[in-house]
Design a protein around this motif. Structure first.
Motif, mmCIF file in Angstrom:
data_model
loop_
_atom_site.group_PDB
_atom_site.id
_atom_site.type_symbol
_atom_site.label_atom_id
_atom_site.label_comp_id
_atom_site.label_asym_id
_atom_site.label_seq_id
_atom_site.Cartn_x
_atom_site.Cartn_y
_atom_site.Cartn_z
ATOM 1 N N PRO A 1 18.699 54.875 31.550
ATOM 2 C CA PRO A 1 19.952 54.160 31.840
ATOM 3 C C PRO A 1 20.859 54.072 30.621
ATOM 4 C CG PRO A 1 18.175 52.592 31.529
ATOM 5 C CD PRO A 1 17.557 53.971 31.452
ATOM 6 N N LYS A 2 22.077 53.651 30.864
ATOM 7 C CA LYS A 2 23.053 53.466 29.790
ATOM 8 C C LYS A 2 22.488 52.488 28.754
ATOM 9 C CE LYS A 2 27.952 52.543 29.102
ATOM 10 N NZ LYS A 2 28.306 53.786 28.478
ATOM 11 N N GLY A 3 22.645 52.839 27.492
ATOM 12 C CA GLY A 3 22.129 52.023 26.395
ATOM 13 C C GLY A 3 20.706 52.377 25.994
ATOM 14 N N LYS A 4 20.036 53.183 26.802
ATOM 15 C CA LYS A 4 18.651 53.598 26.524
ATOM 16 C C LYS A 4 18.538 55.119 26.448
ATOM 17 C CE LYS A 4 17.141 49.330 27.215
ATOM 18 N NZ LYS A 4 16.228 48.536 26.447
ATOM 19 N N GLU A 5 19.656 55.781 26.229
ATOM 20 C CA GLU A 5 19.684 57.248 26.232
ATOM 21 C C GLU A 5 18.708 57.866 25.245
ATOM 22 O OE1 GLU A 5 23.899 55.948 27.422
ATOM 23 O OE2 GLU A 5 22.422 55.308 25.963
ATOM 24 N N HIS A 6 18.433 57.196 24.146
ATOM 25 C CA HIS A 6 17.548 57.764 23.118
ATOM 26 C C HIS A 6 16.108 57.927 23.615
ATOM 27 C CE1 HIS A 6 17.373 53.387 22.601
ATOM 28 N NE2 HIS A 6 16.160 53.561 22.110
ATOM 29 N N TYR A 7 15.747 57.286 24.718
ATOM 30 C CA TYR A 7 14.402 57.480 25.282
ATOM 31 C C TYR A 7 14.288 58.813 26.034
ATOM 32 C CZ TYR A 7 13.155 52.740 24.013
ATOM 33 O OH TYR A 7 12.872 51.593 23.298
ATOM 34 N N CYS A 8 15.412 59.429 26.334
ATOM 35 C CA CYS A 8 15.434 60.758 26.953
ATOM 36 C C CYS A 8 15.736 61.761 25.843
ATOM 37 C CB CYS A 8 16.496 60.833 28.044
ATOM 38 S SG CYS A 8 16.032 60.066 29.591
ATOM 39 N N ASN A 9 14.750 62.070 25.075
ATOM 40 C CA ASN A 9 14.928 62.913 23.896
ATOM 41 C C ASN A 9 15.236 64.345 24.305
ATOM 42 O OD1 ASN A 9 14.850 64.209 21.472
ATOM 43 N ND2 ASN A 9 13.043 63.160 20.747
ATOM 44 N N MET A 10 16.520 64.683 24.298
ATOM 45 C CA MET A 10 16.941 66.025 24.702
ATOM 46 C C MET A 10 16.916 67.013 23.542
ATOM 47 S SD MET A 10 19.979 65.193 27.375
ATOM 48 C CE MET A 10 20.551 63.614 26.770
ATOM 49 N N GLY A 11 16.612 66.562 22.347
ATOM 50 C CA GLY A 11 16.639 67.434 21.185
ATOM 51 C C GLY A 11 15.322 68.107 20.870
ATOM 52 N N LYS A 12 14.337 67.979 21.744
ATOM 53 C CA LYS A 12 13.020 68.557 21.471
ATOM 54 C C LYS A 12 12.565 69.480 22.601
ATOM 55 C CE LYS A 12 11.144 64.913 18.538
ATOM 56 N NZ LYS A 12 9.981 64.033 18.321
ATOM 57 N N SER A 13 13.452 70.327 23.054
ATOM 58 C CA SER A 13 13.129 71.160 24.210
ATOM 59 C C SER A 13 11.941 72.082 23.968
ATOM 60 C CB SER A 13 14.342 71.975 24.636
ATOM 61 O OG SER A 13 14.761 72.834 23.598
ATOM 62 N N THR A 14 11.702 72.472 22.738
ATOM 63 C CA THR A 14 10.583 73.379 22.460
ATOM 64 C C THR A 14 9.257 72.638 22.278
ATOM 65 O OG1 THR A 14 11.054 73.336 20.085
ATOM 66 C CG2 THR A 14 12.103 75.088 21.397
ATOM 67 N N TYR A 15 9.279 71.317 22.345
ATOM 68 C CA TYR A 15 8.070 70.519 22.145
ATOM 69 C C TYR A 15 7.293 70.300 23.441
ATOM 70 C CZ TYR A 15 9.756 69.267 17.468
ATOM 71 O OH TYR A 15 10.182 69.292 16.162
ATOM 72 N N GLY A 16 7.870 70.645 24.567
ATOM 73 C CA GLY A 16 7.213 70.454 25.847
ATOM 74 C C GLY A 16 7.160 68.992 26.248
ATOM 75 N N CYS A 17 6.501 68.747 27.372
ATOM 76 C CA CYS A 17 6.406 67.383 27.904
ATOM 77 C C CYS A 17 5.691 66.440 26.938
ATOM 78 C CB CYS A 17 5.671 67.394 29.236
ATOM 79 S SG CYS A 17 6.563 68.261 30.564
ATOM 80 N N GLU A 18 4.682 66.936 26.272
ATOM 81 C CA GLU A 18 3.926 66.080 25.353
ATOM 82 C C GLU A 18 4.758 65.690 24.138
ATOM 83 O OE1 GLU A 18 0.045 67.565 24.381
ATOM 84 O OE2 GLU A 18 -0.582 67.570 26.477
ATOM 85 N N GLY A 19 5.381 66.648 23.493
ATOM 86 C CA GLY A 19 6.122 66.374 22.277
ATOM 87 C C GLY A 19 7.452 65.695 22.518
ATOM 88 N N ALA A 20 8.147 66.061 23.576
ATOM 89 C CA ALA A 20 9.472 65.501 23.841
ATOM 90 C C ALA A 20 9.396 64.121 24.482
ATOM 91 C CB ALA A 20 10.277 66.448 24.718
ATOM 92 N N LEU A 21 8.467 63.949 25.434
ATOM 93 C CA LEU A 21 8.398 62.694 26.175
ATOM 94 C C LEU A 21 7.121 61.893 25.927
ATOM 95 C CD1 LEU A 21 9.917 63.825 29.599
ATOM 96 C CD2 LEU A 21 11.069 62.975 27.549
ATOM 97 N N GLY A 22 6.215 62.435 25.142
ATOM 98 C CA GLY A 22 4.992 61.705 24.826
ATOM 99 C C GLY A 22 3.970 61.644 25.941
ATOM 100 N N ILE A 23 4.085 62.525 26.920
ATOM 101 C CA ILE A 23 3.150 62.523 28.043
ATOM 102 C C ILE A 23 1.862 63.222 27.625
ATOM 103 C CG2 ILE A 23 2.744 63.363 30.395
ATOM 104 C CD1 ILE A 23 5.818 63.089 30.791
ATOM 105 N N THR A 24 0.766 62.499 27.705
ATOM 106 C CA THR A 24 -0.529 63.063 27.315
ATOM 107 C C THR A 24 -1.558 62.985 28.448
ATOM 108 O OG1 THR A 24 -1.210 60.946 26.366
ATOM 109 C CG2 THR A 24 -0.199 62.541 24.866
ATOM 110 N N ASP A 25 -1.246 62.312 29.541
ATOM 111 C CA ASP A 25 -2.173 62.164 30.659
ATOM 112 C C ASP A 25 -1.959 63.325 31.640
ATOM 113 O OD1 ASP A 25 -3.725 61.476 32.813
ATOM 114 O OD2 ASP A 25 -2.658 59.621 33.266
ATOM 115 N N TRP A 26 -2.808 64.320 31.555
ATOM 116 C CA TRP A 26 -2.699 65.478 32.431
ATOM 117 C C TRP A 26 -3.861 65.564 33.419
ATOM 118 C CZ3 TRP A 26 1.893 67.323 32.758
ATOM 119 C CH2 TRP A 26 2.764 67.185 31.683
ATOM 120 N N SER A 27 -4.434 64.429 33.726
ATOM 121 C CA SER A 27 -5.524 64.397 34.717
ATOM 122 C C SER A 27 -4.960 63.956 36.054
ATOM 123 C CB SER A 27 -6.626 63.444 34.279
ATOM 124 O OG SER A 27 -6.106 62.132 34.150
ATOM 125 N N SER A 28 -5.453 64.527 37.102
ATOM 126 C CA SER A 28 -4.952 64.151 38.441
ATOM 127 C C SER A 28 -5.576 62.846 38.829
ATOM 128 C CB SER A 28 -5.269 65.229 39.456
ATOM 129 O OG SER A 28 -6.654 65.426 39.549
#
Length: 166
Positions: free
Chosen positions: A139-166
């Protein structure tokens, strides 16, 4: 700087041409409805080479239906800073290339004209070679949580997602 009437009309005409040509991608997410919309490249194309040519497909079929076998699994997370979804995908179901290391779609104009109603920005990463996908809306004011500057880092590096278990 002041726009002349001609400049203003030229800008408006360009926007209308893009909208009429279907160049505006409306991306949505709703954890309560299990709704996910993703921007996908043209079938058989590399994501990073086609960021201007992406098209939206959604689980609710609006504007286009994602195949029922696209998601192997998906998870949602919501907090005061963002709403996101991620998981594993069947890349072949939409013609993604399994040798594609991935790419990013977002609200920057170099990714086409992409919008996320109700949010200031979003960032989406597709990683066909590892069958991972993720998308985050901020949302507005929280844009920095959507890190668009790390496209080559993948989901883990850009968004910090580490849970890949179903």
């Amino acid at each position: 700087m002041r726009l002349t009437p001609f400049s203003a009309l030229s800008i408006l005409a360009l926007c209308l041409i893009q909208i009429e040509a279907g160049k505006v991608n409306i991306v949505r997410i709703d954890p309560k409805k299990d709704l996910v919309c993703l921007i996908l490249p043209p079938p058989g194309m590399i994501i990073g080479d086609t960021e201007q040519d992406g098209h939206v497909q959604c689980t609710d079929g609006n504007p286009q239906l994602l195949p029922s076998n696209f998601f192997i699994w998906k998870k949602f997370q919501s907090n005061g800073n963002y709403v996101q979804a991620w998981g594993m995908m069947n890349d072949k179901s939409v013609g993604l290339r399994s040798d594609d290391g991935g790419g990013q779609y977002d609200t920057h104009r170099d990714s086409g004209v992409n919008e996320a109603p109700g949010y200031a920005v979003f960032v989406e990463l597709l990683e066909p070679d590892s069958r991972r996908w993720c998308i985050r809306f901020c949302p507005k004011g929280k844009e920095h949580y959507c890190n668009m500057g790390k496209s080559t880092y993948g989901c883990e590096g850009a968004l910090g997602i580490t849970d890949w278990s179903s």
